[in-house]
Design a protein around this motif. Structure first.
Motif, PDB file in Angstrom:
ATOM      1  N   THR A 189     -10.058   2.605  -9.330  1.00  0.00           N
ATOM      2  CA  THR A 189      -9.100   3.706  -9.283  1.00  0.00           C
ATOM      3  C   THR A 189      -7.915   3.355  -8.385  1.00  0.00           C
ATOM      4  OG1 THR A 189     -10.210   4.741  -7.411  1.00  0.00           O
ATOM      5  CG2 THR A 189     -10.954   5.370  -9.631  1.00  0.00           C
ATOM      6  N   ILE A 190      -6.878   4.173  -8.448  1.00  0.00           N
ATOM      7  CA  ILE A 190      -5.707   3.951  -7.621  1.00  0.00           C
ATOM      8  C   ILE A 190      -6.064   4.055  -6.142  1.00  0.00           C
ATOM      9  CG2 ILE A 190      -5.036   6.381  -7.903  1.00  0.00           C
ATOM     10  CD1 ILE A 190      -2.704   3.333  -7.326  1.00  0.00           C
ATOM     11  N   GLY A 191      -6.997   4.956  -5.796  1.00  0.00           N
ATOM     12  CA  GLY A 191      -7.422   5.068  -4.400  1.00  0.00           C
ATOM     13  C   GLY A 191      -8.066   3.789  -3.898  1.00  0.00           C
ATOM     14  N   ALA A 208       0.822  -1.218   0.000  1.00  0.00           N
ATOM     15  CA  ALA A 208       0.000   0.000   0.000  1.00  0.00           C
ATOM     16  C   ALA A 208       0.850   1.261   0.000  1.00  0.00           C
ATOM     17  CB  ALA A 208      -0.936  -0.014   1.205  1.00  0.00           C
ATOM     18  N   LYS A 209       2.017   1.215   0.628  1.00  0.00           N
ATOM     19  CA  LYS A 209       2.891   2.392   0.667  1.00  0.00           C
ATOM     20  C   LYS A 209       3.300   2.798  -0.745  1.00  0.00           C
ATOM     21  CE  LYS A 209       7.246   4.092   2.602  1.00  0.00           C
ATOM     22  NZ  LYS A 209       8.433   3.757   3.447  1.00  0.00           N
ATOM     23  N   GLU A 210       3.702   1.831  -1.552  1.00  0.00           N
ATOM     24  CA  GLU A 210       4.090   2.138  -2.933  1.00  0.00           C
ATOM     25  C   GLU A 210       2.882   2.606  -3.736  1.00  0.00           C
ATOM     26  OE1 GLU A 210       6.639   0.151  -6.597  1.00  0.00           O
ATOM     27  OE2 GLU A 210       5.574  -1.164  -5.216  1.00  0.00           O
ATOM     28  N   ALA A 211       1.720   2.000  -3.507  1.00  0.00           N
ATOM     29  CA  ALA A 211       0.506   2.414  -4.209  1.00  0.00           C
ATOM     30  C   ALA A 211       0.145   3.862  -3.871  1.00  0.00           C
ATOM     31  CB  ALA A 211      -0.653   1.480  -3.856  1.00  0.00           C
ATOM     32  N   LYS A 212       0.331   4.249  -2.610  1.00  0.00           N
ATOM     33  CA  LYS A 212       0.043   5.630  -2.210  1.00  0.00           C
ATOM     34  C   LYS A 212       0.990   6.607  -2.900  1.00  0.00           C
ATOM     35  CE  LYS A 212      -1.932   4.584   2.340  1.00  0.00           C
ATOM     36  NZ  LYS A 212      -1.719   4.645   3.811  1.00  0.00           N
ATOM     37  N   SER A 213       2.239   6.199  -3.101  1.00  0.00           N
ATOM     38  CA  SER A 213       3.180   7.084  -3.791  1.00  0.00           C
ATOM     39  C   SER A 213       2.784   7.252  -5.250  1.00  0.00           C
ATOM     40  CB  SER A 213       4.602   6.542  -3.675  1.00  0.00           C
ATOM     41  OG  SER A 213       4.794   5.376  -4.466  1.00  0.00           O
ATOM     42  N   LEU A 214       2.233   6.210  -5.860  1.00  0.00           N
ATOM     43  CA  LEU A 214       1.704   6.328  -7.225  1.00  0.00           C
ATOM     44  C   LEU A 214       0.508   7.280  -7.249  1.00  0.00           C
ATOM     45  CD1 LEU A 214       1.782   2.612  -8.448  1.00  0.00           C
ATOM     46  CD2 LEU A 214       3.089   4.501  -9.411  1.00  0.00           C
ATOM     47  N   GLU A 215      -0.344   7.163  -6.236  1.00  0.00           N
ATOM     48  CA  GLU A 215      -1.514   8.029  -6.150  1.00  0.00           C
ATOM     49  C   GLU A 215      -1.102   9.495  -6.036  1.00  0.00           C
ATOM     50  OE1 GLU A 215      -5.724   8.031  -3.691  1.00  0.00           O
ATOM     51  OE2 GLU A 215      -3.894   7.434  -2.650  1.00  0.00           O
ATOM     52  N   ARG A 216      -0.104   9.769  -5.222  1.00  0.00           N
ATOM     53  CA  ARG A 216       0.372  11.153  -5.057  1.00  0.00           C
ATOM     54  C   ARG A 216       0.977  11.692  -6.352  1.00  0.00           C
ATOM     55  NH1 ARG A 216       2.130   9.009  -0.018  1.00  0.00           N
ATOM     56  NH2 ARG A 216       4.230   8.694  -0.870  1.00  0.00           N
ATOM     57  N   MET A 217       1.772  10.863  -7.026  1.00  0.00           N
ATOM     58  CA  MET A 217       2.408  11.310  -8.258  1.00  0.00           C
ATOM     59  C   MET A 217       1.366  11.563  -9.343  1.00  0.00           C
ATOM     60  SD  MET A 217       5.552   9.522 -10.348  1.00  0.00           S
ATOM     61  CE  MET A 217       6.284  10.340 -11.779  1.00  0.00           C
ATOM     62  N   ALA A 218       0.368  10.679  -9.434  1.00  0.00           N
ATOM     63  CA  ALA A 218      -0.689  10.852 -10.431  1.00  0.00           C
ATOM     64  C   ALA A 218      -1.446  12.152 -10.196  1.00  0.00           C
ATOM     65  CB  ALA A 218      -1.646   9.657 -10.396  1.00  0.00           C
ATOM     66  N   LYS A 219      -1.717  12.459  -8.933  1.00  0.00           N
ATOM     67  CA  LYS A 219      -2.421  13.699  -8.607  1.00  0.00           C
ATOM     68  C   LYS A 219      -1.579  14.909  -8.959  1.00  0.00           C
ATOM     69  CE  LYS A 219      -4.824  16.033  -4.811  1.00  0.00           C
ATOM     70  NZ  LYS A 219      -5.204  15.957  -3.367  1.00  0.00           N
ATOM     71  N   ALA A 220      -0.278  14.858  -8.644  1.00  0.00           N
ATOM     72  CA  ALA A 220       0.608  15.991  -8.906  1.00  0.00           C
ATOM     73  C   ALA A 220       0.774  16.255 -10.393  1.00  0.00           C
ATOM     74  CB  ALA A 220       1.975  15.729  -8.265  1.00  0.00           C
TER      75      ALA A 220
END
Length: 346
Positions: free
Chosen positions: A327-329, A122-134
């Motif tokens: 979705t990524i979330g 989940a930690k890596e998935a959250k980093s993908l989510e943050r990058m996608a949003k940015a």
């Protein structure tokens, strides 16, 4: 005016990307390249190139599809970027999903379809989510059963109350691997992460994120991932959920067994079965379950799940729809549920 074709690249050219299309028993298309090269796909996509780290895989892909395939070095040079594309499909081994998804976004690609699981945790998935949003990117994760007409029918009918009130779900994912490969090694994640993710995804899809009550794991030896995972979840509405994921079988089975207060629905790779409550002919004053086919259940020849997810992607890219499944979330939460099983106290 007809919208322009969507430029697409495919990263990873193995089983789900290409090779399974040769399986004579599977409903076609059943791979990413199968969709892109289908009559429907050719109307909507312009294929730029495929990529893989294995030369022989690239050569086989190019021969099969008559399309360009490029060999990626195992150690990519600093500053490497993929060519400008509207859509990138990441179908590499699970360990590299996060790396290549981030590289696609860093290359300026705004839409990325990633094979399941989206990341190893989940930690890596959250980093993908943050990058996608940015970067303003949209990510899809290929839990394709969400797009299967039969599963969609069951979900919609449960939502309408046609099958009564959902009481319990028994989910089982049994694999036939007798000589386990990466899915059973300490490096690649076990059957819960690689295969069970589909069942956990459908559970989240049907009832939301449930709470873990109990879990147990079986491991061949210390330090290796599980060969079997068993878990009991419960939702806020008191739906009881049992999940059993394991390998070492002489067969492959994926099944959800749903029980309501008046119906039973079995959703399986072997087909769908429906039962409803009727007055019993065996016991006076009791009711029994009788098999039937509900009105409106999709016929086998209707569009398959792979076409479903790609149709959604096309509609979003072309601005016809904003709706996105898986979705990524949502996948962050799926990985959190899986990790809760791994972390459960012994």
């Amino acid at each position: 005016m007809k919208p322009p074709k969507i430029n697409v690249i495919l990263i990873g050219l193995g089983r789900i990307a290409s090779k399974l299309e040769k399986d004579p028993y599977r409903k076609k298309p059943c791979t990413h390249m199968g969709v892109i090269s289908s009559p429907w796909g050719k109307k909507n996509f312009n294929f730029i190139s495929g990529y893989d780290t294995k030369r022989e895989t690239c050569e086989e892909f190019a021969k099969t599809w008559k399309e360009q395939a490029q060999v990626l070095p195992k150690e990519l040079p600093s500053g490497f970027v993929f060519p400008n594309a509207d859509l990138a499909v990441v179908a590499t081994p699970s360990l590299t999903h996060g790396f290549f998804a981030k590289l696609c976004m860093a290359s300026g690609i705004k839409h990325v379809l990633i094979e399941k699981p989206v990341a190893m945790d989940a930690k890596e998935a959250k980093s993908l989510e943050r990058m996608a949003k940015a970067k303003g990117c949209k990510l899809w994760i290929n839990h394709e059963r969400r797009y299967h007409p039969s599963y969609l029918f069951v979900k919609n009918e449960i939502g309408k109350g046609s099958f009564g009130v959902l009481k319990s779900i028994r989910a089982s994912v049994f694999t036939s691997a007798k000589n386990p490969g990466i899915a059973f090694s300490k490096f690649g994640g076990g059957p819960l992460l690689h295969d069970g993710t589909h069942a956990v995804d459908l559970i989240h899809w049907l009832v939301g994120k449930p709470k873990l009550i109990h879990a147990s794991l079986e491991r061949p030896k210390k330090g290796f991932v599980e060969t079997r995972a068993f878990a009991n979840f419960r939702t806020k509405n008191q739906v009881e959920i049992n999940l059993d994921v394991s390998g070492g079988r002489e067969y492959f089975q994926f099944e959800l067994d749903l029980h309501t207060d008046s119906h039973r629905i079995i959703c399986s790779n072997d087909g769908f079965q429906f039962y409803r409550s009727i007055p019993s002919k065996l016991y006076k004053g009791f009711h029994s379950l009788q098999s039937y086919l509900p009105k409106g259940f999709p016929k086998p020849e209707v569009s398959n799940a792979f076409l479903g997810i790609y149709s959604e992607i096309v509609n979003v890219i072309q601005g016809k729809s904003k709706h996105m499944e898986g979705t990524i979330g949502e996948n962050v939460q799926i990985l959190e549920s899986i990790e809760s099983i791994y972390r459960f106290p012994k």
